[in-house]
Scaffold this motif. Structure first.
Motif, mmCIF file in Angstrom:
data_model
loop_
_atom_site.group_PDB
_atom_site.id
_atom_site.type_symbol
_atom_site.label_atom_id
_atom_site.label_comp_id
_atom_site.label_asym_id
_atom_site.label_seq_id
_atom_site.Cartn_x
_atom_site.Cartn_y
_atom_site.Cartn_z
ATOM 1 N N LEU A 23 10.731 -12.867 18.273
ATOM 2 C CA LEU A 23 10.264 -11.529 18.620
ATOM 3 C C LEU A 23 10.636 -10.506 17.550
ATOM 4 C CD1 LEU A 23 11.148 -11.464 22.437
ATOM 5 C CD2 LEU A 23 9.011 -12.182 21.329
ATOM 6 N N GLY A 24 10.909 -10.959 16.339
ATOM 7 C CA GLY A 24 11.370 -10.092 15.270
ATOM 8 C C GLY A 24 10.442 -8.946 14.916
ATOM 9 N N GLU A 25 9.141 -9.121 15.062
ATOM 10 C CA GLU A 25 8.182 -8.066 14.733
ATOM 11 C C GLU A 25 7.659 -7.341 15.964
ATOM 12 O OE1 GLU A 25 5.063 -9.306 12.098
ATOM 13 O OE2 GLU A 25 6.402 -10.603 10.977
ATOM 14 N N VAL A 26 8.069 -7.771 17.143
ATOM 15 C CA VAL A 26 7.519 -7.235 18.387
ATOM 16 C C VAL A 26 8.134 -5.874 18.705
ATOM 17 C CG1 VAL A 26 7.271 -7.618 20.868
ATOM 18 C CG2 VAL A 26 7.045 -9.539 19.279
ATOM 19 N N ASP A 27 7.245 -4.892 18.900
ATOM 20 C CA ASP A 27 7.673 -3.554 19.310
ATOM 21 C C ASP A 27 7.607 -3.392 20.826
ATOM 22 O OD1 ASP A 27 7.977 -2.676 16.640
ATOM 23 O OD2 ASP A 27 5.839 -2.207 16.520
ATOM 24 N N SER A 28 6.655 -4.101 21.445
ATOM 25 C CA SER A 28 6.497 -3.970 22.893
ATOM 26 C C SER A 28 5.997 -5.267 23.496
ATOM 27 C CB SER A 28 5.509 -2.843 23.215
ATOM 28 O OG SER A 28 4.223 -3.169 22.740
ATOM 29 N N ALA B 180 3.483 -10.964 29.186
ATOM 30 C CA ALA B 180 4.328 -11.711 28.247
ATOM 31 C C ALA B 180 5.433 -12.437 29.008
ATOM 32 C CB ALA B 180 4.926 -10.769 27.206
ATOM 33 N N LEU B 181 6.032 -11.755 29.970
ATOM 34 C CA LEU B 181 7.068 -12.397 30.787
ATOM 35 C C LEU B 181 6.473 -13.569 31.563
ATOM 36 C CD1 LEU B 181 8.908 -9.223 32.131
ATOM 37 C CD2 LEU B 181 9.498 -10.621 30.135
ATOM 38 N N GLY B 182 5.258 -13.389 32.064
ATOM 39 C CA GLY B 182 4.581 -14.476 32.769
ATOM 40 C C GLY B 182 4.300 -15.661 31.863
ATOM 41 N N MET B 183 3.895 -15.391 30.629
ATOM 42 C CA MET B 183 3.633 -16.478 29.676
ATOM 43 C C MET B 183 4.910 -17.254 29.388
ATOM 44 S SD MET B 183 0.871 -14.980 26.947
ATOM 45 C CE MET B 183 1.012 -13.210 27.146
ATOM 46 N N LEU B 184 6.031 -16.536 29.260
ATOM 47 C CA LEU B 184 7.304 -17.216 29.029
ATOM 48 C C LEU B 184 7.669 -18.104 30.213
ATOM 49 C CD1 LEU B 184 9.373 -14.361 27.336
ATOM 50 C CD2 LEU B 184 8.463 -16.438 26.246
ATOM 51 N N MET B 185 7.400 -17.638 31.419
ATOM 52 C CA MET B 185 7.687 -18.453 32.600
ATOM 53 C C MET B 185 6.783 -19.690 32.648
ATOM 54 S SD MET B 185 10.280 -17.259 34.046
ATOM 55 C CE MET B 185 10.246 -18.255 35.528
ATOM 56 N N LEU C 120 14.055 -4.766 23.679
ATOM 57 C CA LEU C 120 13.450 -5.967 24.256
ATOM 58 C C LEU C 120 14.504 -6.837 24.934
ATOM 59 C CD1 LEU C 120 10.828 -7.065 21.558
ATOM 60 C CD2 LEU C 120 10.421 -5.878 23.713
ATOM 61 N N ARG C 121 15.682 -6.934 24.331
ATOM 62 C CA ARG C 121 16.769 -7.687 24.962
ATOM 63 C C ARG C 121 17.108 -7.075 26.314
ATOM 64 N NH1 ARG C 121 19.449 -11.307 21.910
ATOM 65 N NH2 ARG C 121 21.457 -11.089 22.936
ATOM 66 N N GLY C 122 17.113 -5.746 26.373
ATOM 67 C CA GLY C 122 17.379 -5.056 27.630
ATOM 68 C C GLY C 122 16.335 -5.392 28.684
ATOM 69 N N THR D 91 7.590 -23.250 17.014
ATOM 70 C CA THR D 91 8.034 -21.877 16.804
ATOM 71 C C THR D 91 6.837 -20.948 16.920
ATOM 72 O OG1 THR D 91 9.827 -22.569 15.338
ATOM 73 C CG2 THR D 91 9.133 -20.272 15.194
ATOM 74 N N LEU D 92 6.992 -19.914 17.746
ATOM 75 C CA LEU D 92 5.940 -18.920 17.948
ATOM 76 C C LEU D 92 6.449 -17.584 17.438
ATOM 77 C CD1 LEU D 92 5.110 -19.869 21.622
ATOM 78 C CD2 LEU D 92 3.885 -20.591 19.605
ATOM 79 N N GLN D 93 5.739 -17.012 16.472
ATOM 80 C CA GLN D 93 6.092 -15.705 15.919
ATOM 81 C C GLN D 93 4.984 -14.733 16.303
ATOM 82 O OE1 GLN D 93 6.367 -17.205 11.857
ATOM 83 N NE2 GLN D 93 8.479 -16.475 11.830
ATOM 84 N N PHE D 94 5.372 -13.664 16.970
ATOM 85 C CA PHE D 94 4.414 -12.684 17.463
ATOM 86 C C PHE D 94 4.353 -11.490 16.529
ATOM 87 C CE2 PHE D 94 5.724 -15.192 21.019
ATOM 88 C CZ PHE D 94 4.551 -15.387 21.727
ATOM 89 N N GLY D 95 3.205 -10.797 16.552
ATOM 90 C CA GLY D 95 3.040 -9.556 15.801
ATOM 91 C C GLY D 95 3.691 -8.409 16.560
ATOM 92 N N ASN D 96 3.140 -7.222 16.423
ATOM 93 C CA ASN D 96 3.747 -6.029 17.026
ATOM 94 C C ASN D 96 3.772 -6.041 18.538
ATOM 95 O OD1 ASN D 96 4.062 -5.114 14.463
ATOM 96 N ND2 ASN D 96 2.425 -3.609 14.561
ATOM 97 N N HIS D 97 2.786 -6.683 19.156
ATOM 98 C CA HIS D 97 2.682 -6.650 20.612
ATOM 99 C C HIS D 97 2.652 -8.068 21.173
ATOM 100 C CE1 HIS D 97 1.810 -2.418 20.202
ATOM 101 N NE2 HIS D 97 0.856 -2.730 19.337
ATOM 102 N N PHE D 98 3.501 -8.313 22.153
ATOM 103 C CA PHE D 98 3.465 -9.559 22.904
ATOM 104 C C PHE D 98 2.938 -9.166 24.276
ATOM 105 C CE2 PHE D 98 6.341 -13.205 24.676
ATOM 106 C CZ PHE D 98 5.218 -13.932 25.007
ATOM 107 N N ASP D 99 1.622 -9.339 24.438
ATOM 108 C CA ASP D 99 0.971 -8.910 25.669
ATOM 109 C C ASP D 99 -0.233 -9.810 25.940
ATOM 110 O OD1 ASP D 99 -0.987 -8.040 23.875
ATOM 111 O OD2 ASP D 99 -0.377 -5.946 24.018
ATOM 112 N N PHE D 100 -1.052 -9.410 26.882
ATOM 113 C CA PHE D 100 -2.178 -10.245 27.291
ATOM 114 C C PHE D 100 -3.141 -10.564 26.147
ATOM 115 C CE2 PHE D 100 -6.209 -11.235 29.402
ATOM 116 C CZ PHE D 100 -5.780 -12.258 30.231
#
Length: 101
Positions: free
Chosen positions: A48-53, A58-63, A85-87, A15-24
């Motif tokens: 992604l419960g705490e992620v604002d942006s 991030a999409l690349g990391m998921l891939m 984020l769902r959008g 399980t990975l829980q991110f802070g406010n930003h899921f980015d580089f």
């Protein structure tokens, strides 16, 4: 830069829980937790419960995670994403590649 990693050994679920930003800024931590020379876990939960942006890295990391975890056979759930984020994930077609909760 914040990433909390929990591994349920019994279920072999990471399980990975991110802070406010899921980015580089979390790339190194993400790579070490998921990809860095370890065998794939049976399943993954991306919280992604705490992620604002999130950005394109991030999409690349998921891939990368999806590929590492077995592609179409991978069990990866994305949970607690805000409606915006769902959008973003749906526009990118990630609702067809990952399970969104």
């Amino acid at each position: 830069m914040s990433l909390n990693v929990q591994h349920d050994m019994e279920q072999d679920c990471l399980t990975l829980q991110f802070g406010n930003h899921f980015d580089f800024s979390v790339h190194r931590q993400f790579h070490e937790a998921c990809l860095g020379g370890r065998k794939p876990s049976r399943s993954y939960v991306i919280d992604l419960g705490e992620v604002d942006s999130m950005d394109s890295s991030a999409l690349g990391m998921l891939m990368l995670l999806r590929e590492h975890a077995g592609g179409d056979r991978a069990e990866i759930r994305i949970v607690n994403a805000s409606s915006s984020l769902r959008g973003t994930l749906k526009v990118a077609g990630f609702d067809k590649l990952f399970t969104l909760h």
